[in-house]
Design an enzyme around this catalytic site. Structure first.
Site, PDB file in Angstrom:
ATOM      1  N   GLY A   1      27.209  -8.842 -14.281  1.00 36.63           N
ATOM      2  CA  GLY A   1      27.024  -9.731 -13.138  1.00 36.63           C
ATOM      3  C   GLY A   1      25.828 -10.630 -13.333  1.00 36.63           C
ATOM      4  N   PRO A   2      25.693 -11.606 -12.455  1.00 38.35           N
ATOM      5  CA  PRO A   2      24.576 -12.544 -12.588  1.00 38.35           C
ATOM      6  C   PRO A   2      23.225 -11.851 -12.381  1.00 38.35           C
ATOM      7  CG  PRO A   2      25.961 -13.054 -10.684  1.00 38.35           C
ATOM      8  CD  PRO A   2      26.562 -11.881 -11.331  1.00 38.35           C
ATOM      9  N   PRO A   3      22.133 -12.524 -12.709  1.00 37.07           N
ATOM     10  CA  PRO A   3      20.822 -11.884 -12.575  1.00 37.07           C
ATOM     11  C   PRO A   3      20.501 -11.578 -11.118  1.00 37.07           C
ATOM     12  CG  PRO A   3      20.666 -13.943 -13.817  1.00 37.07           C
ATOM     13  CD  PRO A   3      22.030 -13.876 -13.255  1.00 37.07           C
ATOM     14  N   GLY A   4      19.783 -10.501 -10.906  1.00 36.10           N
ATOM     15  CA  GLY A   4      19.278 -10.171  -9.579  1.00 36.10           C
ATOM     16  C   GLY A   4      20.285  -9.551  -8.642  1.00 36.10           C
TER      17      GLY A   4
ATOM     18  N   GLY B   1      21.203  -6.377  -8.943  1.00 41.28           N
ATOM     19  CA  GLY B   1      20.889  -4.949  -8.814  1.00 41.28           C
ATOM     20  C   GLY B   1      21.389  -4.093  -9.958  1.00 41.28           C
TER      21      GLY B   1
ATOM     22  N   THR C   1      19.900  -3.415 -12.893  1.00 39.57           N
ATOM     23  CA  THR C   1      18.839  -2.535 -13.389  1.00 39.57           C
ATOM     24  C   THR C   1      18.513  -1.462 -12.361  1.00 39.57           C
ATOM     25  OG1 THR C   1      17.957  -4.499 -14.437  1.00 39.57           O
ATOM     26  CG2 THR C   1      16.555  -2.570 -14.450  1.00 39.57           C
TER      27      THR C   1
ATOM     28  N   SER D   1      38.458 -25.013 -16.686  1.00 41.09           N
ATOM     29  CA  SER D   1      38.693 -25.006 -15.242  1.00 41.09           C
ATOM     30  C   SER D   1      38.254 -26.283 -14.534  1.00 41.09           C
ATOM     31  CB  SER D   1      38.021 -23.792 -14.602  1.00 41.09           C
ATOM     32  OG  SER D   1      36.635 -23.947 -14.667  1.00 41.09           O
TER      33      SER D   1
ATOM     34  N   LYS E   1      33.033 -18.093  -7.791  1.00 41.15           N
ATOM     35  CA  LYS E   1      33.125 -19.507  -7.453  1.00 41.15           C
ATOM     36  C   LYS E   1      33.191 -19.694  -5.936  1.00 41.15           C
ATOM     37  CE  LYS E   1      35.191 -20.990 -11.780  1.00 41.15           C
ATOM     38  NZ  LYS E   1      36.420 -21.336 -12.466  1.00 41.15           N
TER      39      LYS E   1
END
Ligand code: ADP
Length: 889
Positions: A410-413, A415, A417, A785, A828
């Site tokens: 998933g994208p950073p931040g 959760g 970690t 896309s 998206k």
């Protein structure tokens, strides 16, 4: 030293092979050959009065190049008695006597030196009974050989003295040349003596010689003490003329002086180098002594002993223990200064530090507690948490189960970690994070071989050393960011790490012995799945975390982030309050991201600013060095009573909380818009952005998918006079370039249908160059896309109609105008939601993906499904597709 010697006319001769005895020199010889023993016996031992013998240099035939003068044929080795063969010698100084026999050629020098025995000792060898003599001889004066003969086994010679008479000496003494020469010689000799005395740190004794001994004798004495070649010795012997002798001696003394100086220089240099290491050695010895005195035992030897102890308690498997011992034995043999000592030591330290058996104690896994822990740390993520609980349940039932490796994508931040951290906490294990971002070298994973300078273990082994247990939860962070190049393929090394069949004997090149990784619980994270090599992906179970809706973010902020941030900054809700409205504001205007990292950062910035204010107010209260005066009702009462002032003492070690509660501020600081602007700056995003950007025809709004989650992407198209070419800018990949080509072709092909060609009576497509740009030009973009977005931009441009500002779209388009499904729909839609987009056009076949989208997002949004390009255009423009409008006209 004899002053003048009366020489007999005949002398027994002792040949000196390749050696000269000069007058004044003293030499110790051992006579063993029958001829020399006989000579000593008859000429020295048996004589009543002190006898003399002649020392005559002889040269090996092999050494002679040109033998001048008569040759004496004589059987030197035989003991034939009184056989006398004679040889007549020429008058010339340079003539030599050559005695030849069948066995050897001996070339006799024509000049010799008479010598007397200073000491004689006789010995009888047992059991042979052979007699030998040890003789200490002193050279007295030169003579020349007139005739050489044999007496019994040894030679005798008829001689004539060569030294000057007294009268002759006196005469020469007056010669100015001689005087100059003798001065020069004495000067050189004095210097030599002082140099030697300086070296040997003795004084005065040799200098006496210079005053007492006549200079011509001094010359011989000095030269006799030098190590010079046989030729030079001979020429000194031949220097009967005093002037010649002096100049030769001066030259030799000078040369000797020079060689002493050169030697001195060299020794000084060597000494300089030596003394450095000696100094170091001495200092070390002293240091050791001091440490011993202090009871401080960490010197080298003790260090090695400590290392050995550490190695013994490291619990290495037996084969590795043997290997370690071999290396330790090598280390013990080395000096600490030796190259390789350090590297060997560092290696052994690693072996000793590695957790071969040391493990965190595994307690009985409490699933309920684990669930509570996960819930208390993370908002939402219901499915993810459920999957983690399942994973933990399997581990509980079968602790050694070789379950799949969890990989959070998933994208950073979002959760990833912190979820891994929660797993570690639930399992009661230590946690270690290995960052793999940007690792291109296999050696980063596997280590460098120890033959390389600066070699070190790979990140995994290094991580295990740091965490010091063999069963930690190891987070392989950003596993999608490893790339392969010429330096090897880190992914293949990771394959071995994650393979339960292989990882019980992981081979790190530096460590060079297998290490068991099978007890490690691996968890991986990635931003995207695509770059992960399929074999690696195959070993992992992917759990996707797509990003949060603004509502979720708000909840996360209120429940988790704000309390944590306040705590980290020593604040409490009594000091700082961040109202929900303001958090919403931060989410919408300051952070448009899939995760909550920037949100957390912004909240931290607010907390920092508040901390400064609180601290400033604290300072307003007078503080002495270690006491705080506090105003309290009790204190005030006492003051009013006129009693003594009392103080309440609070130690300085109190933490922030206590201080802040001690100086409670009347009202908490409440974050408002003004403070937001002051701390975070002007808002970075607003909802009008889309409306402003699509205010001109030729712009469309697309939805794309990046490593940071979904994003809104504008597409700008413009046309200029030209040859009908297509220009593309904005760091585009091949696929997106092709999409643009397809889009242009499709629009051209449909120009008439779309009523674009006839607009204003001239063709918009013919004789025009089209330029399409994707803003955020520095960010590379690719993927199919953007197909529908490109067409919409072109149609908008040529029809001069604006696209709806509240709509965004995504979808691949075929050349015939079919709209194909795309990936990352959930991300998206979330991105569109974040940006305030109300309508999203999606390929029809993506309908199934909508189940993943949170219902609260869908509730606020109109999803429009398209099968063909015409459907897209129909929805993208106000009042339907432009051609319909044309047709209406
Ligand atoms: P990632 O590893 O995905 O980049 P992190 O795990 O570092 O992200 O998360 C960033 C911050 O956001 C952490 O402080 C984390 O606790 C917090 N966070 C993320 N998701 C949640 C959530 N669902 N609930 C509570 N806090 C969260």
């Amino acid at each position: 030293m004899a002053e003048s010697v009366e020489l007999p006319s005949r002398l027994g001769i002792l040949p000196f092979r390749n050696k000269v005895l000069l007058p004044g020199a003293i030499i110790r010889i051992r006579c063993t050959s029958p001829s020399s023993v006989k000579l000593v016996e008859q000429e020295l031992w048996q004589r009543e009065e002190k006898g003399l013998i002649g020392i005559l240099p002889v040269r090996d035939a092999a050494e002679t190049t040109t033998a001048i003068g008569p040759v004496l044929s004589q059987d030197v080795g035989s003991d034939s008695s009184e056989r006398s063969s004679r040889v007549h010698v020429g008058a010339s100084d340079s003539h030599r006597l050559d005695v030849k026999n069948q066995q050897e050629n001996m070339h006799w020098h024509t000049r010799g030196v008479a010598a007397r025995a200073l000491h004689l000792s006789r010995g009888v060898e047992k059991p042979s009974g052979r007699v030998t003599y040890i003789v200490v001889l002193e050279g007295l004066c030169r003579f020349s050989v007139q005739e050489l003969s044999t007496r019994g086994t040894y030679y005798t010679a008829r001689i004539s003295p060569l030294e000057m008479t007294k009268a002759e000496m006196e005469q020469v003494g007056q010669d100015p040349d001689f005087m100059t020469l003798s001065r020069q010689f004495k000067a050189a000799a004095t210097e030599l003596i002082s140099v030697l005395e300086q070296k040997q740190k003795t004084e005065g004794r040799t200098k006496v010689l210079l005053e007492t001994v006549p200079v011509h004798k001094l010359a011989d004495i000095f030269v006799a003490s030098f190590e010079i070649s046989f030729e030079e010795q001979l020429s000194m012997l031949d220097s009967v003329d005093l002037k010649v002798r002096l100049s030769k001696a001066t030259e030799l003394v000078d040369r000797h002086l020079q060689s002493i100086r050169v030697a001195e220089k060299i020794t000084q240099k060597v000494e300089g180098q030596l003394s450095k290491s000696q100094k170091e050695f001495l200092l070390r010895q002293q240091m050791r002594a001091i440490k011993e005195e202090l009871g401080d035992n960490d010197d080298d030897e003790d260090d090695v002993a400590a290392l050995e102890r550490k190695m013994q308690s490291a619990g290495m498997p037996s084969n590795i223990w043997k290997h370690a011992q071999r290396e330790l034995r090598r280390l013990k043999k080395m000096q600490p200064q030796q190259p390789g000592y350090n590297s060997s030591r560092v290696y052994l330290e690693l072996l000793a530090d590695l957790p071969w058996q040391k493990a965190s104690e595994e307690h009985e896994l409490d699933l309920k507690a684990a669930k509570e822990h996960l819930d208390s740390d993370h908002y939402g993520l219901v499915k993810v948490k459920q999957r983690i609980i399942e994973y933990l349940a399997v581990r509980k039932l079968k602790p050694d189960a070789r379950g799949p490796v969890l990989c959070f994508v998933g994208p950073p931040g979002v959760g990833k970690t912190s979820l891994a951290l929660s797993i570690a906490a639930a399992l009661g294990r230590k946690f270690i994070r290995i960052s793999l971002g940007g690792v291109k070298d296999e050696a980063d994973i596997r280590g460098h071989r120890r033959t390389y300078i600066g070699s070190m273990p790979g990140r995994l082994i290094d991580g295990l050393k740091r965490v010091a247990v063999c069963n930690p939860v190891m987070l392989l962070d950003e596993i999608d960011k490893t790339g392969s190049d010429v330096r090897g393929d880190p992914a293949s090394a990771l394959l071995e790490v994650l393979d339960p069949e292989q990882n019980n004997a992981f081979n790190d090149h530096y460590l060079n012995v297998p290490f068991d990784l099978s007890k490690v619980v691996f968890v991986a994270t990635a931003n995207r799945l695509q770059p992960i090599p399929p074999p690696l992906l195959d070993r992992m179970e992917v759990i996707e975390l797509p990003g949060y809706t603004p509502e979720e973010k708000l909840k996360i902020a209120m429940r988790h982030l704000i309390p944590r941030v306040l705590e980290q900054h020593g604040l409490s809700s009594e000091l700082l309050q961040i109202p929900e409205a303001m958090v919403k504001h931060v989410i919408q205007r300051y952070t448009r991201e899939a995760g909550v990292r920037n949100l957390e950062r912004s909240l931290a910035a607010l907390a920092r600013a508040a901390a400064v204010r609180v601290a400033e107010q604290e300072q307003a209260v007078p503080l002495s060095k270690d006491v705080h005066r506090l105003a309290s009702p009790l204190l005030e009462n006492r003051l009013a009573d006129g009693g003594e002032v009392e103080m309440e003492v609070i130690p300085m070690a109190v933490n922030n909380h206590e201080i802040s509660s001690a100086f409670r501020i009347a009202s908490p600081l409440v974050v408002d818009e003004a403070m937001l602007e002051k701390v975070l700056g002007p808002p970075r995003f607003d909802d009008r952005e889309a409306a402003e950007r699509v205010a001109t025809p030729g712009v469309s709004v697309g939805l794309v998918w990046t490593a940071f989650g979904g994003e809104v992407q504008f597409v700008e198209a413009t046309a200029t006079v030209g040859k009908g070419e297509l220009h593309l800018t904005g760091q585009l990949g091949d696929v997106i370039k092709e999409s643009a080509q397809i889009a242009l072709t499709w629009v051209r092909a449909r120009a008439t249908d779309l009523k674009l060609a006839a607009s204003e009576g001239i063709s918009l497509l013919e004789g025009r160059d089209v330029h399409i740009h994707f803003p955020a030009g520095a960010v590379p973009k690719d993927g199919p896309s953007a197909g529908v977005t490109l067409v919409t931009a072109l149609v908008s441009l040529f029809s001069q109609k604006r696209m709806r500002a509240d709509t965004a779209m995504t979808g691949e388009m075929t050349l015939r105008g079919l709209v194909l499904p795309v990936g990352g729909v959930k991300d998206k839609i979330l991105a569109a939601h974040r940006c305030g987009v109300k309508r999203v056009i999606l390929p029809e076949r993506n309908l199934k993906d909508l189940v993943e989208v949170p219902t609260e997002v869908l509730a606020n949004m109109e999803i429009l499904l398209a099968k063909q390009m015409e459907d897209v255009l129909e929805q993208a423009f106000e009042g339907g597709c432009p051609w319909r409008q044309h047709s209406k006209l």
